[in-house]
Design an enzyme around this catalytic site. Sequence first.
Site, PDB file in Angstrom:
ATOM      1  CB  SER A  16      -0.969  -0.003   1.179  1.00  0.00           C
ATOM      2  OG  SER A  16      -1.948  -1.014   1.016  1.00  0.00           O
ATOM      3  CE  LYS A  64      -9.389  -5.971   4.903  1.00  0.00           C
ATOM      4  NZ  LYS A  64      -9.664  -6.574   3.591  1.00  0.00           N
ATOM      5  CG  ASP A 101     -11.345  -5.305   0.410  1.00  0.00           C
ATOM      6  OD1 ASP A 101     -10.311  -4.739  -0.005  1.00  0.00           O
ATOM      7  OD2 ASP A 101     -11.467  -5.717   1.576  1.00  0.00           O
ATOM      8  N   GLY A 126     -15.865 -19.899  -1.001  1.00  0.00           N
ATOM      9  CA  GLY A 126     -15.587 -19.364   0.324  1.00  0.00           C
ATOM     10  C   GLY A 126     -16.761 -18.561   0.843  1.00  0.00           C
ATOM     11  CB  ALA A 127     -18.988 -18.563   3.259  1.00  0.00           C
ATOM     12  N   GLY A 238      -5.153 -11.570  -7.700  1.00  0.00           N
ATOM     13  CA  GLY A 238      -5.733 -10.462  -6.953  1.00  0.00           C
ATOM     14  C   GLY A 238      -4.914  -9.189  -6.907  1.00  0.00           C
TER      15      GLY A 238
END
Length: 273
Positions: A16, A64, A101, A126-127, A238
């Site tokens: 970042s 987060k 995101d 995924g979850a 990603g």
Amino acid sequence: MDRYCVFGNPIGHSKSPLIHRLFAEQTGQVLTYEARLAPLDDFIGDARAFFAEGLGANVTVPFKEEAFRLADELSERARRAGAVNTLKKLEGGRLLGDNTDGAGLTRDLQDNAGFALTGKRILVLGAGGAVRGVLEPFLAQKPAVLVIANRTVAKAEQLVREFADLGPLVAAGFDWLDAPVDLIVNGTSASLGGELPPIAPSLIQPGHTLCYDMMYGKEPTAFNRWAFDQGAARCLDGLGMLVEQAAEAFELWRGVRPNTAPVLAELRRQLAG
């Protein structure tokens, strides 16, 4: 000078600071941006100390959800995600929490890869928090159906209940599915360990299905290597999502949208080196 940062623990690996330095140079914005190692047991205290002077921050693992609780106001997409990856100081010192995101992933697919989500059959693996964050932006593009597949089906079913008002959602187990889809997004962390979610090769229509792993690395991820072997039309990682979500945050803070293409190219160059 206007101060920004990214909070995380660990944080040494973060790209970042480089991304935002390149954005600032490109747009003529004068600011500083640092990586900040927040204590695991006192993120909120560290964030409050930073925001005594700082104007904005990105938030990464594992903070987060705490950032979500810290925020005085929330964007709709952050409220839906239940997590905040971007904080902005408002008038009077109040903090706005946002989640960029999902918008970053959507923009990477649609703008950079030229893949429209509207009318598509989408499978998300995924979850967890990473998947939760992309559901609202994905469903806003009106796909034909969005299937959430997870090892623990109850977690996928919970997400379907929470987001069903936004569009056509279905929960499934990894091994329930075999019909081809247009897009598969791997939102599990399996690639970090070189592992694969146990899904059927027939989900990939050779030469047609696009596969996207939210993880990235110097080499193709385990998921993308598998997808390539099954004949996927394209296999993306990603890194583009990382740069695009950063651009969303930069625009929220500074009111100017950076051009992400040269920044993504520079990160690719460094990653390959």
